[in-house]
Enzyme design. Structure first.
Site, PDB file in Angstrom:
ATOM      1  CG  ASP A 109      -2.020   1.036   1.171  1.00  0.00           C
ATOM      2  OD1 ASP A 109      -3.020   0.885   0.442  1.00  0.00           O
ATOM      3  OD2 ASP A 109      -1.833   2.041   1.886  1.00  0.00           O
ATOM      4  CE1 TYR A 216      -4.591   7.456   0.214  1.00  0.00           C
ATOM      5  CE2 TYR A 216      -4.322   7.629   2.593  1.00  0.00           C
ATOM      6  CZ  TYR A 216      -4.532   6.854   1.461  1.00  0.00           C
ATOM      7  OH  TYR A 216      -4.673   5.496   1.578  1.00  0.00           O
ATOM      8  CG  HIS A 274      -5.443  -3.161  -0.762  1.00  0.00           C
ATOM      9  ND1 HIS A 274      -4.717  -2.656  -1.817  1.00  0.00           N
ATOM     10  CD2 HIS A 274      -5.054  -2.452   0.336  1.00  0.00           C
ATOM     11  CE1 HIS A 274      -3.929  -1.685  -1.385  1.00  0.00           C
ATOM     12  NE2 HIS A 274      -4.122  -1.541  -0.084  1.00  0.00           N
TER      13      HIS A 274
END
Length: 305
Positions: A109, A216, A274
């Protein structure tokens, strides 16, 4: 899964940042290769709970940090503190603090995004690179031009808002955050109640959610064209492990451009999502051990302290 008693928790003062690490495996020495495991969102070092013992048993010195902003590590304030250059430089400082010339770096990730950037800009400290369920930056940028990937990546844009993402993830005792682990895994017991509770505990600390979301936000504080222009070819051997049932990233983005990453191979796991290292822990550990052992004679240099 309960961590083993012989895993060492320590605080490494790296000058630029203070990181909490979990370390395992043979005592540092001249014949012990170093492996650095980089977690993603929304996890901590604990995301590697299955791989730490497997790699340690295979003879590697394993160092799994809480990356900056996470868990027991330092939380600088402001999104600019979480730019890719800063995050990759933390990894370099960690490798050097271990006394290693080079390390094997494994990322999942966001940890994989940092690992890609580290491989491009700190190649002198890299032996081999393993990536779990995150495309090469060029592949990801190209994929965002498609409606299918834009729909999957909506949360990246939502996280740019101030305050609202933190409120939403924290409300009802972090209920939405708790659901993410099971929603993005395939194996029913990939995250049991203990695993979820342990992860949530790390995000209840003051400022923890903001720091994680600032990763982010930092991406949008930079010039995306400038970032793409700073990408460099990766000459090191690369293994990409990809859970095909990833709901956030399409499997078509898994394979890097051979012109940019000429020595890569991709292993697709059809029965994983994921969180591939939790869905298929034994297979992921097996793939990592096999890959990192392939050129042990010229691979990672030892961790000596």
């Amino acid at each position: 899964m309960t961590p083993q008693n012989d895993w060492e928790h320590r605080i490494r003062e790296l000058g630029r940042i203070r990181l909490h690490t979990v370390e395992a495996g043979p005592a540092p020495g001249p014949d012990v290769p170093l492996v650095v495991l980089l977690h993603g969102f929304p996890e901590t070092w604990y995301g590697w709970r299955y791989q730490i013992p497997a790699l340690a048993a295979a003879g590697f010195r394993v160092v799994a940090p809480d990356q900056r902003g996470y868990g027991g590590s330092e939380r600088p304030r402001g999104a600019r503190a979480y730019r890719l250059d800063e995050l990759a430089a933390d990894v370099r400082a960690l490798v050097e603090d271990c006394g290693a010339e080079r390390a094997h770096v494994v990322g999942h990730d966001w940890g994989a995004a940092v690992a890609w950037w580290f491989a491009m800009h700190h190649a002198d400290r890299l032996a081999r690179l393993a990536i779990l369920n995150v495309p090469h930056p060029q592949r990801f940028a190209t994929s965002l031009l498609t409606w299918a990937q834009l729909r999957r990546s909506w949360y990246v844009f939502f996280f740019q808002l101030p305050l609202l993402p933190e409120w939403l993830l924290a409300r009802n005792d972090h209920a939405l955050l708790a659901r993410l682990y099971r929603a993005h895994s395939v194996r029913p017991d990939a995250y049991d109640d203990v695993d979820v509770a342990r992860n949530l505990a790390a995000f209840r600390s003051p400022g923890a959610l903001t720091a994680a979301i600032d990763w982010y936000r930092a991406l949008f504080r930079e010039n995306p064209l400038a970032l793409l222009g700073r990408q460099r070819p990766i000459s090191a051997p690369v293994l990409v492990i990809w859970g095909e049932q990833d709901r956030a990233l399409g499997a078509e983005t898994a394979t890097p451009d051979p012109r940019r990453v000429p020595h890569a191979r991709v292993e697709f796991l059809p029965d994983a999502g994921h969180f591939v290292q939790a869905d298929r822990p034994e297979r992921v550990s097996e793939l990592l051990v096999g890959f990192l052992r392939e050129d042990r004679a010229r691979g990672a240099q030892p961790c000596v302290r």
